[in-house]
Write an enzyme that holds these catalytic residues in place. Structure first.
Site, PDB file in Angstrom:
ATOM      1  N   SER A 128       0.872  -1.416  -0.123  1.00 37.98           N
ATOM      2  CA  SER A 128      -0.059  -0.110  -0.065  1.00 37.98           C
ATOM      3  C   SER A 128       0.898   1.190  -0.112  1.00 37.98           C
ATOM      4  O   SER A 128       1.304   1.363   0.940  1.00 37.98           O
ATOM      5  CB  SER A 128      -0.897   0.198   1.267  1.00 37.98           C
ATOM      6  OG  SER A 128      -1.463   1.224   1.359  1.00 37.98           O
ATOM      7  N   HIS A 153      -0.935  -0.883  -4.401  1.00 39.14           N
ATOM      8  CA  HIS A 153      -2.313  -0.835  -3.763  1.00 39.14           C
ATOM      9  C   HIS A 153      -2.363   0.799  -3.358  1.00 39.14           C
ATOM     10  O   HIS A 153      -1.544   1.215  -2.700  1.00 39.14           O
ATOM     11  CB  HIS A 153      -2.632  -1.554  -2.300  1.00 39.14           C
ATOM     12  CG  HIS A 153      -3.911  -1.484  -1.721  1.00 39.14           C
ATOM     13  ND1 HIS A 153      -5.108  -1.996  -2.119  1.00 39.14           N
ATOM     14  CD2 HIS A 153      -4.400  -0.428  -0.661  1.00 39.14           C
ATOM     15  CE1 HIS A 153      -5.948  -1.946  -1.403  1.00 39.14           C
ATOM     16  NE2 HIS A 153      -5.679  -0.745  -0.534  1.00 39.14           N
ATOM     17  N   ASP A 171      -4.652   3.848  -1.840  1.00 40.63           N
ATOM     18  CA  ASP A 171      -5.667   4.258  -1.221  1.00 40.63           C
ATOM     19  C   ASP A 171      -6.297   5.507  -1.119  1.00 40.63           C
ATOM     20  O   ASP A 171      -5.293   6.437  -0.928  1.00 40.63           O
ATOM     21  CB  ASP A 171      -5.373   4.028   0.391  1.00 40.63           C
ATOM     22  CG  ASP A 171      -5.164   2.473   0.919  1.00 40.63           C
ATOM     23  OD1 ASP A 171      -5.996   1.667   0.527  1.00 40.63           O
ATOM     24  OD2 ASP A 171      -3.967   2.009   1.353  1.00 40.63           O
ATOM     25  N   MET A 221      -8.832   8.311   0.224  1.00 38.06           N
ATOM     26  CA  MET A 221      -9.782   8.616   1.191  1.00 38.06           C
ATOM     27  C   MET A 221     -10.252   9.936   1.262  1.00 38.06           C
ATOM     28  O   MET A 221      -9.773  10.916   0.835  1.00 38.06           O
ATOM     29  CB  MET A 221      -9.184   8.190   2.523  1.00 38.06           C
ATOM     30  CG  MET A 221      -8.313   7.178   2.680  1.00 38.06           C
ATOM     31  SD  MET A 221      -7.514   7.074   4.370  1.00 38.06           S
ATOM     32  CE  MET A 221      -6.702   5.548   4.327  1.00 38.06           C
ATOM     33  N   HIS A 240      -8.225   1.516  -4.388  1.00 34.53           N
ATOM     34  CA  HIS A 240      -9.065   1.218  -3.364  1.00 34.53           C
ATOM     35  C   HIS A 240      -9.957   2.380  -2.824  1.00 34.53           C
ATOM     36  O   HIS A 240      -9.365   3.322  -2.435  1.00 34.53           O
ATOM     37  CB  HIS A 240      -8.328   0.478  -1.877  1.00 34.53           C
ATOM     38  CG  HIS A 240      -9.232   0.141  -0.737  1.00 34.53           C
ATOM     39  ND1 HIS A 240      -8.649   0.082   0.362  1.00 34.53           N
ATOM     40  CD2 HIS A 240     -10.604   0.272  -0.558  1.00 34.53           C
ATOM     41  CE1 HIS A 240      -9.457  -0.140   1.460  1.00 34.53           C
ATOM     42  NE2 HIS A 240     -10.782   0.239   0.773  1.00 34.53           N
ATOM     43  N   MET A 245     -12.171   4.678  -0.507  1.00 35.53           N
ATOM     44  CA  MET A 245     -12.713   4.842   0.302  1.00 35.53           C
ATOM     45  C   MET A 245     -13.580   6.022   0.353  1.00 35.53           C
ATOM     46  O   MET A 245     -13.101   7.247   1.113  1.00 35.53           O
ATOM     47  CB  MET A 245     -11.870   4.699   1.816  1.00 35.53           C
ATOM     48  CG  MET A 245     -11.132   3.297   1.854  1.00 35.53           C
ATOM     49  SD  MET A 245      -9.663   3.300   3.009  1.00 35.53           S
ATOM     50  CE  MET A 245      -8.702   3.482   1.463  1.00 35.53           C
ATOM     51  N   MET A 276     -11.827  -6.113   4.538  1.00 35.25           N
ATOM     52  CA  MET A 276     -11.159  -5.168   5.480  1.00 35.25           C
ATOM     53  C   MET A 276     -10.678  -5.615   6.746  1.00 35.25           C
ATOM     54  O   MET A 276     -11.671  -6.431   7.457  1.00 35.25           O
ATOM     55  CB  MET A 276     -11.804  -3.984   5.656  1.00 35.25           C
ATOM     56  CG  MET A 276     -11.954  -3.064   4.325  1.00 35.25           C
ATOM     57  SD  MET A 276     -10.405  -2.628   3.662  1.00 35.25           S
ATOM     58  CE  MET A 276      -9.264  -1.845   4.969  1.00 35.25           C
ATOM     59  N   GLY A 316      -9.205   3.710   7.081  1.00 29.67           N
ATOM     60  CA  GLY A 316      -9.117   5.261   7.350  1.00 29.67           C
ATOM     61  C   GLY A 316      -7.549   5.558   7.671  1.00 29.67           C
ATOM     62  O   GLY A 316      -7.095   6.528   7.491  1.00 29.67           O
ATOM     63  N   PHE A 317      -6.953   4.504   8.158  1.00 27.61           N
ATOM     64  CA  PHE A 317      -5.452   4.881   8.486  1.00 27.61           C
ATOM     65  C   PHE A 317      -4.896   3.460   8.318  1.00 27.61           C
ATOM     66  O   PHE A 317      -5.304   2.324   8.560  1.00 27.61           O
ATOM     67  CB  PHE A 317      -5.441   5.209  10.095  1.00 27.61           C
ATOM     68  CG  PHE A 317      -6.504   6.352  10.385  1.00 27.61           C
ATOM     69  CD1 PHE A 317      -5.836   7.749  10.207  1.00 27.61           C
ATOM     70  CD2 PHE A 317      -7.754   6.185  10.587  1.00 27.61           C
ATOM     71  CE1 PHE A 317      -6.603   8.893  10.560  1.00 27.61           C
ATOM     72  CE2 PHE A 317      -8.173   7.298  11.054  1.00 27.61           C
ATOM     73  CZ  PHE A 317      -7.884   8.525  10.954  1.00 27.61           C
ATOM     74  N   GLY A 318      -3.362   3.692   7.974  1.00 27.47           N
ATOM     75  CA  GLY A 318      -2.439   2.611   8.213  1.00 27.47           C
ATOM     76  C   GLY A 318      -1.861   2.301   9.148  1.00 27.47           C
ATOM     77  O   GLY A 318      -2.171   3.318  10.344  1.00 27.47           O
ATOM     78  N   ASP A 376      -6.689  -6.647   3.681  1.00 31.82           N
ATOM     79  CA  ASP A 376      -6.014  -5.271   3.863  1.00 31.82           C
ATOM     80  C   ASP A 376      -6.374  -4.729   5.219  1.00 31.82           C
ATOM     81  O   ASP A 376      -7.556  -4.588   5.790  1.00 31.82           O
ATOM     82  CB  ASP A 376      -6.920  -4.340   2.541  1.00 31.82           C
ATOM     83  CG  ASP A 376      -6.265  -2.881   2.740  1.00 31.82           C
ATOM     84  OD1 ASP A 376      -5.325  -2.589   3.266  1.00 31.82           O
ATOM     85  OD2 ASP A 376      -6.652  -2.124   2.075  1.00 31.82           O
ATOM     86  N   GLY A 405       0.799  -2.277   3.999  1.00 31.77           N
ATOM     87  CA  GLY A 405       1.520  -0.844   3.814  1.00 31.77           C
ATOM     88  C   GLY A 405       2.717  -0.923   4.831  1.00 31.77           C
ATOM     89  O   GLY A 405       3.970  -0.832   4.654  1.00 31.77           O
ATOM     90  N   SER A 406       2.298  -0.642   6.229  1.00 36.60           N
ATOM     91  CA  SER A 406       3.704  -0.615   7.279  1.00 36.60           C
ATOM     92  C   SER A 406       4.337  -1.683   7.111  1.00 36.60           C
ATOM     93  O   SER A 406       5.748  -1.508   7.351  1.00 36.60           O
ATOM     94  CB  SER A 406       3.131  -0.247   8.617  1.00 36.60           C
ATOM     95  OG  SER A 406       1.635  -0.743   8.881  1.00 36.60           O
TER      96      SER A 406
END
Ligand code: DX5
Ligand code: ZN
Length: 239
Positions: free
Chosen positions: A24, A47, A49, A51, A80, A82, A151, A156-158, A189, A211-212
């Site tokens: 991500s 990916h 994201d 938002m 993705h 959102m 999900m 909303g957040f990584g 995800d 992501g992280s």
């Protein structure tokens, strides 16, 4: 008495499914977007994201960043969305370089129409749902999508903690897809890492977003490699 060799056996698991990895970009260093994309060139998908600060309590980025990522990389762009009423923007994201777009069942009144529209635009259609939404909400469109995304955090957040009940949700969706004979990608995800990747793949996931776990430690290439080796035999090869 039936000889033991002829006793009906437990259903055997099928051949292990190759698992795609989708880093991500939300967790990458945007001052070096091109280099970060280079570092994950061994991935299957990138990916992206998006938002809007409405559907989720955070704003990330939109069309210009997708277009820049598209110019910098040949990777499949997995977008993705959102965002509320995503149908308003599908054409724009398709033109900005999305290969696939995934919409939330909670974000539109017309999930089937949104999925159809993505396909009419010549892109792969994905559907997803929040951890608190019953799986039944996506069941009517399972036969119409190329990707189903579970999900495993509230979007909303990584960097959030993986919700362990997601494994069971993957297992159920895997069963439903197999019953339909669907070859759709089953993606997960949120909070995905080397600690849970193998369990998710064994439950039937065929694409993991991270992501992280990819960008958060010693660079994208090393993070990707760690995730891939955690999948182990039969699952870690590039899909
Ligand atoms: C969450 C996003 C995720 C996020 C994952 O709303 O949809 O794609 O970037 O980040 P990690 O892997 O850090 O949980
Ligand atoms: Zn995402």
């Amino acid at each position: 008495m039936i000889p033991e060799t002829q006793l009906p056996s437990e259903p055997q698991p099928g051949p292990p499914r190759a698992v795609k990895l989708a880093p991500s970009l939300l967790a990458c260093d945007f001052t070096r977007l091109g280099e970060e994309l280079q570092s994950i060139r061994g991935a299957d998908w990138a990916h992206v994201d998006v938002m809007d600060g409405q559907f989720v309590p955070n704003i990330s980025f939109g069309l210009p960043i997708l277009a820049a990522a598209r110019r910098a990389s040949g990777l499949y762009m997995d977008v993705h969305l959102m965002i509320e009423s995503p149908e308003r923007y599908l054409r724009d994201f398709a033109e900005a370089g999305a290969d696939g777009m995934t919409v939330h069942v909670e974000a539109t009144r017309h999930i089937h129409r949104a999925v159809q529209l993505i396909r009419e635009l010549g892109k792969n259609a994905g559907v997803t749902l929040n951890p608190g939404t019953p799986l039944e909400a996506v069941r009517p469109v399972l036969g119409d999508v190329d990707t189903v995304l579970v999900m495993s955090v509230n979007p909303g957040f990584g960097g959030q903690k993986f919700l362990p009940q997601s494994v069971e949700r993957v297992r159920t969706l895997r069963r439903w897809l197999d019953e339909l004979g669907s070859a759709a990608t089953l993606q997960v995800d949120g909070g995905v890492s080397a600690a849970n990747a193998r369990a998710l793949a064994e439950a039937g996931a065929t694409c993991l977003v991270a992501g992280s776990a990819v960008f958060g430690q010693d660079g994208g290439a090393a993070g990707l490699e760690r995730l891939r080796s955690s999948l182990g035999a039969g699952l870690g090869e590039r899909a």
